[in-house]
Design an enzyme around this catalytic site. Structure first.
Site, PDB file in Angstrom:
ATOM      1  N   ASN A  10       0.882  -1.168   0.000  1.00 40.19           N
ATOM      2  CA  ASN A  10       0.000   0.000   0.000  1.00 40.19           C
ATOM      3  C   ASN A  10       0.923   1.222   0.000  1.00 40.19           C
ATOM      4  OD1 ASN A  10      -1.819   2.007   0.455  1.00 40.19           O
ATOM      5  ND2 ASN A  10      -2.738   1.081   2.282  1.00 40.19           N
ATOM      6  N   ARG A  18      -2.457  -2.017  -3.609  1.00 41.21           N
ATOM      7  CA  ARG A  18      -3.701  -1.285  -3.387  1.00 41.21           C
ATOM      8  C   ARG A  18      -3.721  -0.052  -4.288  1.00 41.21           C
ATOM      9  NH1 ARG A  18      -5.332   2.963   1.092  1.00 41.21           N
ATOM     10  NH2 ARG A  18      -7.508   3.154   0.505  1.00 41.21           N
TER      11      ARG A  18
END
Ligand code: AMP
Length: 398
Positions: free
Chosen positions: A7, A90
């Site tokens: 992420n 992500r």
């Protein structure tokens, strides 16, 4: 199978390594201050934690450090990089270009970089930087993009369209996309499992209440509507975001305060929400403490937040033609009893019977039931796990 989940933010990078047979987290951590002086990596593995204070001028160096930590003699959990089967990334905004998790190819990167950056200017460029850095450090390793907005791709046009000229929607793709999709998907699936029902049988409203907040109507396992919009500025008021506001009021404010278009959007994103209303903080712990001490604007901010959330719950029960379950998740949803109580009190007409005692119990990280036995609607607190959804979708794609 081992999946690494990344992420990437503009100056940060969080990671988790999953063993997909057990869905256990083998290692996790995060790099902070990438590209800024004083950068460091905090890494956990083998039940221990280590902090690496090292210069990270860019994301490539940060990824290299993360891999070194995964291989570290002390806290490392793998012997060789070949043990990692794939990397799931992500990505916040998908536009109408990606409806599900997607394997990275040169064409996919081109679409990500050329088409989606203007839809997620704060997040997507950082995600793309993370993907490119991983590709350089781990050549040949399958990379998968998992989009926050994919779960919302099942919304029908009557839910995702704005009341603007249809040709302008077509030309500029201006519509509702939603956000926090991986979280709404995860908690709605966990709710069905917990209730021993199939997702297809349930009408669920999921309330992801954190620094950013969104509420979603999940009918039969599919999203049919969500409170965030073209960007994550829409819906309920949030930590520092205004939430829904009349466009004319925005123009009026910009004129009165002498702000440019860009400054106005920054103002609505960073200076408003409960922080703006209370004048105290964007953090709900501070607001609760302030309200307790008699600060009326803290109480007002809390009241507005719960009232707006409750209105979405009611609206989505109407949109689905019924309600079986309300789920609370994320920082506030999992930890702030007063918000949950204020949302659920008064919903008896929908069949909600709220258990105030259960609501006050300490968060122990497990799924908790906040409705009484005779409640028609189950009210649950379910800790979210967006990283696990990303790992699952990456593994499924392979
Ligand atoms: P998130 O964006 O999901 O991390 O949520 C951040 C929000 O959750 C902040 O407003 C915090 O005040 C709230 N929050 C997080 N942890 C707690 C906690 N242990 N107790 C009360 N509120 C919390």
């Amino acid at each position: 199978m081992k999946i690494l989940v990344i992420n990437a933010g503009s100056s940060s990078l969080k990671y988790q390594l999953f063993d997909m047979e057990t869905e256990k987290v083998l290692a996790k951590g995060g790099c902070e201050r990438i590209g800024i002086s004083g950068s460091l990596l905090k890494a956990k593995g083998n039940g221990a934690e280590k902090v690496y204070e090292q210069d990270m001028p860019n994301h490539k160096i940060a990824i290299k450090l993360v891999l070194d930590a995964l291989l570290d003699g002390e806290i490392g959990v793998i012997k060789s990089m070949t043990e990692i089967d794939a990397v799931g990334h992500r990505v916040v905004a998908s536009g109408e270009y990606f409806k599900k998790a997607t394997l990275v190819t040169p064409d996919v990167m081109k679409t990500l970089e050329e088409k989606t950056f203007e839809l997620g200017p704060l997040h997507n460029p950082a995600a793309a930087t993370g993907v490119r850095a991983c590709m350089e450090v781990m050549p040949g390793k399958p990379m998968v993009l998992v989009f926050d907005s994919s779960f919302h791709s099942t919304m029908p046009p009557k839910a995702f369209l704005y009341g603007i000229d249809y040709d302008d929607y077509k030309k500029y793709s201006v519509r509702k996309y939603g956000a926090h999709g991986t979280s709404h998907k995860y908690v709605s699936q966990e709710a069905a499992k917990f209730l021993g029902k199939k997702a297809e049988e349930l009408k669920i409203v999921t309330c992801h209440l954190g620094n950013g907040s969104s509420i979603t109507a999940v009918d039969g396992g599919k999203c049919i509507d969500t409170s965030m919009g073209f960007t994550p500025l829409a819906g309920v008021l949030m930590g520092t975001r205004s939430g829904d506001i009349d466009a004319s009021a925005v123009e009026f404010l910009a004129r009165k305060k002498g702000m440019s278009h860009a400054d106005t959007v920054t103002y609505l994103n960073k200076k408003c929400g409960v922080a703006g209303v209370s004048g105290v903080s964007s953090d709900f712990r501070d607001l609760c403490a302030g309200a307790e001490a008699g600060n009326e604007r803290c109480s007002l901010a809390l009241d507005m937040f719960a009232y707006q959330t409750k209105k979405f719950v009611g609206a989505y029960a109407a949109a689905m033609g019924g309600l079986d379950c309300i789920v609370f998740t994320a920082g506030i949803g999992e930890n702030t009893p007063t918000v949950r109580a204020d949302v659920c009190h008064g919903l008896e007409f929908l069949g909600v019977r709220f258990d105030d005692k259960a609501n006050e119990a300490k968060n122990d990280g497990s799924i908790r039931v906040l409705s009484t036995k005779d409640s028609k609607v189950a009210v649950l607190v379910i800790p979210t796990n967006e990283e696990l959804v990303i790992a699952r979708e990456t593994a499924e794609l392979l």
